[in-house]
Design a protein around this motif. Sequence first.
Motif, PDB file in Angstrom:
ATOM      1  N   VAL A  58      20.425   4.851  -0.578  1.00  0.00           N
ATOM      2  CA  VAL A  58      19.633   4.568   0.624  1.00  0.00           C
ATOM      3  C   VAL A  58      18.147   4.655   0.306  1.00  0.00           C
ATOM      4  O   VAL A  58      17.348   3.789   0.718  1.00  0.00           O
ATOM      5  N   PHE A  59      17.746   5.669  -0.441  1.00  0.00           N
ATOM      6  CA  PHE A  59      16.338   5.804  -0.804  1.00  0.00           C
ATOM      7  C   PHE A  59      15.872   4.615  -1.642  1.00  0.00           C
ATOM      8  O   PHE A  59      14.798   4.057  -1.409  1.00  0.00           O
ATOM      9  N   GLY A  60      16.677   4.198  -2.606  1.00  0.00           N
ATOM     10  CA  GLY A  60      16.302   3.066  -3.462  1.00  0.00           C
ATOM     11  C   GLY A  60      16.151   1.784  -2.673  1.00  0.00           C
ATOM     12  O   GLY A  60      15.186   1.036  -2.852  1.00  0.00           O
ATOM     13  N   PHE A  61      17.098   1.504  -1.770  1.00  0.00           N
ATOM     14  CA  PHE A  61      16.988   0.287  -0.968  1.00  0.00           C
ATOM     15  C   PHE A  61      15.793   0.338  -0.033  1.00  0.00           C
ATOM     16  O   PHE A  61      15.128  -0.672   0.196  1.00  0.00           O
ATOM     17  N   ILE A  65      12.763  -2.424   0.037  1.00  0.00           N
ATOM     18  CA  ILE A  65      12.368  -3.139   1.252  1.00  0.00           C
ATOM     19  C   ILE A  65      10.887  -2.950   1.531  1.00  0.00           C
ATOM     20  O   ILE A  65      10.165  -3.919   1.810  1.00  0.00           O
ATOM     21  N   THR A  66      10.385  -1.715   1.443  1.00  0.00           N
ATOM     22  CA  THR A  66       8.972  -1.497   1.755  1.00  0.00           C
ATOM     23  C   THR A  66       8.062  -2.137   0.705  1.00  0.00           C
ATOM     24  O   THR A  66       7.048  -2.730   1.051  1.00  0.00           O
ATOM     25  N   ARG A  67       8.441  -2.055  -0.540  1.00  0.00           N
ATOM     26  CA  ARG A  67       7.579  -2.634  -1.573  1.00  0.00           C
ATOM     27  C   ARG A  67       7.616  -4.148  -1.569  1.00  0.00           C
ATOM     28  O   ARG A  67       6.631  -4.787  -1.915  1.00  0.00           O
ATOM     29  N   SER A  68       8.746  -4.740  -1.165  1.00  0.00           N
ATOM     30  CA  SER A  68       8.758  -6.198  -1.080  1.00  0.00           C
ATOM     31  C   SER A  68       7.864  -6.666   0.060  1.00  0.00           C
ATOM     32  O   SER A  68       7.219  -7.710  -0.039  1.00  0.00           O
ATOM     33  N   LYS A  71       4.379  -6.451  -1.297  1.00  0.00           N
ATOM     34  CA  LYS A  71       4.181  -7.544  -2.248  1.00  0.00           C
ATOM     35  C   LYS A  71       3.945  -8.864  -1.512  1.00  0.00           C
ATOM     36  O   LYS A  71       3.086  -9.660  -1.896  1.00  0.00           O
ATOM     37  N   ARG A  72       4.713  -9.079  -0.439  1.00  0.00           N
ATOM     38  CA  ARG A  72       4.551 -10.297   0.348  1.00  0.00           C
ATOM     39  C   ARG A  72       3.163 -10.354   0.977  1.00  0.00           C
ATOM     40  O   ARG A  72       2.502 -11.397   0.967  1.00  0.00           O
ATOM     41  N   LEU A  73       2.665  -9.212   1.481  1.00  0.00           N
ATOM     42  CA  LEU A  73       1.323  -9.182   2.067  1.00  0.00           C
ATOM     43  C   LEU A  73       0.251  -9.450   1.008  1.00  0.00           C
ATOM     44  O   LEU A  73      -0.740 -10.148   1.274  1.00  0.00           O
ATOM     45  N   ARG A  74       0.424  -8.896  -0.184  1.00  0.00           N
ATOM     46  CA  ARG A  74      -0.552  -9.151  -1.258  1.00  0.00           C
ATOM     47  C   ARG A  74      -0.573 -10.621  -1.654  1.00  0.00           C
ATOM     48  O   ARG A  74      -1.630 -11.203  -1.884  1.00  0.00           O
TER      49      ARG A  74
END
Length: 132
Positions: A58-61, A65-68, A71-74
């Motif tokens: 759960v922590f990994g997923f 999700i948060t880092r993607s 990344k999308r915002l960047r």
Amino acid sequence: QPLPATPGRTRRGPPRAPGAMDSATNMPKFPHRKIPRIKTKRGLSGKYLLLGLLGSTVFGFSQIITRSGDKRLRRKDKRECRMAIVPYLQAETDRAALAEMRAREAYEDELMKGTGWKRRSPYNTRWMPPRE
């Protein structure tokens, strides 16, 4: 009494002494020894291992999700910055092309001076000059 040797059977050995075999199971008798069993706790139980695995998954997923999203915002910000400077880059390219075109025309005029030749495009298409 031993069985006669036949092709499908093997000969048995001589019978053991009467006190060495258990008559109920036909197994050798061994003296019973009471050995104390030492119960040691060896690692975590299965439910805790499963909970740990589930928690790490759960922590990994959640990190993915948060880092993607970050990344999308960047990527969006980078794309918007590039789109903002495109007109300036295009204007710079147009000015350089116009200066090169004028230099070629000046050289051509100097080269063909006195021949009566007039400069024109060899193509029969509409040409849009770069912005000045």
